[in-house]
Motif scaffolding. Structure first.
Motif, PDB file in Angstrom:
ATOM      1  N   LEU A 155       0.833  -1.202   0.000  1.00  0.00           N
ATOM      2  CA  LEU A 155       0.000   0.000   0.000  1.00  0.00           C
ATOM      3  C   LEU A 155       0.871   1.258   0.000  1.00  0.00           C
ATOM      4  CD1 LEU A 155      -2.746   1.388   0.086  1.00  0.00           C
ATOM      5  CD2 LEU A 155      -2.756   1.030   2.580  1.00  0.00           C
ATOM      6  N   ALA A 156       1.913   1.273   0.811  1.00  0.00           N
ATOM      7  CA  ALA A 156       2.822   2.426   0.833  1.00  0.00           C
ATOM      8  C   ALA A 156       3.459   2.622  -0.535  1.00  0.00           C
ATOM      9  CB  ALA A 156       3.897   2.242   1.904  1.00  0.00           C
ATOM     10  N   LEU A 157       3.896   1.540  -1.154  1.00  0.00           N
ATOM     11  CA  LEU A 157       4.498   1.634  -2.491  1.00  0.00           C
ATOM     12  C   LEU A 157       3.501   2.154  -3.520  1.00  0.00           C
ATOM     13  CD1 LEU A 157       6.562  -1.675  -2.540  1.00  0.00           C
ATOM     14  CD2 LEU A 157       7.481   0.656  -2.700  1.00  0.00           C
ATOM     15  N   ALA A 158       2.279   1.669  -3.460  1.00  0.00           N
ATOM     16  CA  ALA A 158       1.254   2.123  -4.404  1.00  0.00           C
ATOM     17  C   ALA A 158       0.973   3.610  -4.225  1.00  0.00           C
ATOM     18  CB  ALA A 158      -0.029   1.302  -4.242  1.00  0.00           C
ATOM     19  N   HIS A 159       0.842   4.057  -2.989  1.00  0.00           N
ATOM     20  CA  HIS A 159       0.645   5.485  -2.734  1.00  0.00           C
ATOM     21  C   HIS A 159       1.828   6.288  -3.274  1.00  0.00           C
ATOM     22  CE1 HIS A 159      -3.041   5.621  -0.467  1.00  0.00           C
ATOM     23  NE2 HIS A 159      -2.591   4.851   0.513  1.00  0.00           N
ATOM     24  N   PHE A 160       3.027   5.814  -2.999  1.00  0.00           N
ATOM     25  CA  PHE A 160       4.234   6.508  -3.455  1.00  0.00           C
ATOM     26  C   PHE A 160       4.256   6.605  -4.979  1.00  0.00           C
ATOM     27  CE2 PHE A 160       8.734   6.973  -4.450  1.00  0.00           C
ATOM     28  CZ  PHE A 160       9.119   7.961  -3.565  1.00  0.00           C
ATOM     29  N   GLN A 161       3.950   5.499  -5.645  1.00  0.00           N
ATOM     30  CA  GLN A 161       3.954   5.493  -7.107  1.00  0.00           C
ATOM     31  C   GLN A 161       2.847   6.357  -7.691  1.00  0.00           C
ATOM     32  OE1 GLN A 161       3.834   1.287  -7.859  1.00  0.00           O
ATOM     33  NE2 GLN A 161       6.071   1.103  -7.777  1.00  0.00           N
ATOM     34  N   ALA A 162       1.769   6.541  -6.944  1.00  0.00           N
ATOM     35  CA  ALA A 162       0.672   7.400  -7.386  1.00  0.00           C
ATOM     36  C   ALA A 162       0.919   8.857  -7.010  1.00  0.00           C
ATOM     37  CB  ALA A 162      -0.646   6.914  -6.791  1.00  0.00           C
ATOM     38  N   ALA A 163       2.090   9.133  -6.432  1.00  0.00           N
ATOM     39  CA  ALA A 163       2.466  10.480  -5.982  1.00  0.00           C
ATOM     40  C   ALA A 163       1.535  10.995  -4.885  1.00  0.00           C
ATOM     41  CB  ALA A 163       2.559  11.457  -7.140  1.00  0.00           C
TER      42      ALA A 163
END
Length: 119
Positions: A45-53
């Motif tokens: 989830l953290a990675l997805a948020h990060f990739q979504a800026a």
């Protein structure tokens, strides 16, 4: 891990890895609601948020990961990256220092050096 959470995690990973982090967040958020202390779900989830800026939510999830396991070098790196991307380098440095101390990864050491210069 319950089957429904695993299915949500797998779908979220698939979306994230295929370059659609916004849809990944949808599935992974649902998985995180069902398993709020599952570090695998929270990392994705953290990675997805990060990739979504979506850096604020990425920071929040990474902070939760650090709370769950302060010795998790990758969680420290995620938190440091989220803070650094928000130009909060002084806050990022301690987490990046911890990650650098726990790993021998040149990327982590480089990110730490860059944040130290900007803090």
């Amino acid at each position: 891990m319950k089957e429904d959470i695993k299915e949500l995690l797998d779908r979220g990973r698939l979306f994230r890895m295929s370059g659609d982090p916004s849809n990944a967040v949808r599935y992974l958020s649902e998985a995180a609601e069902a398993a709020p202390d599952d570090r695998t779900v929270l990392t994705e989830l953290a990675l997805a948020h990060f990739q979504a800026a979506a850096l604020g939510p990425a920071e929040d999830v990474a902070r939760r990961l650090v709370e769950l396991d302060p010795s998790d070098a990758y969680a420290r790196l995620l938190l440091g990256r989220a803070l650094a991307r928000q130009s909060r380098h002084a806050e990022a440095v301690p987490h990046l220092r911890m990650a650098a101390a726990m790993t021998d990864d040149a990327y982590v050491h480089d990110l730490l050096a860059r944040s130290e210069k900007r803090s």
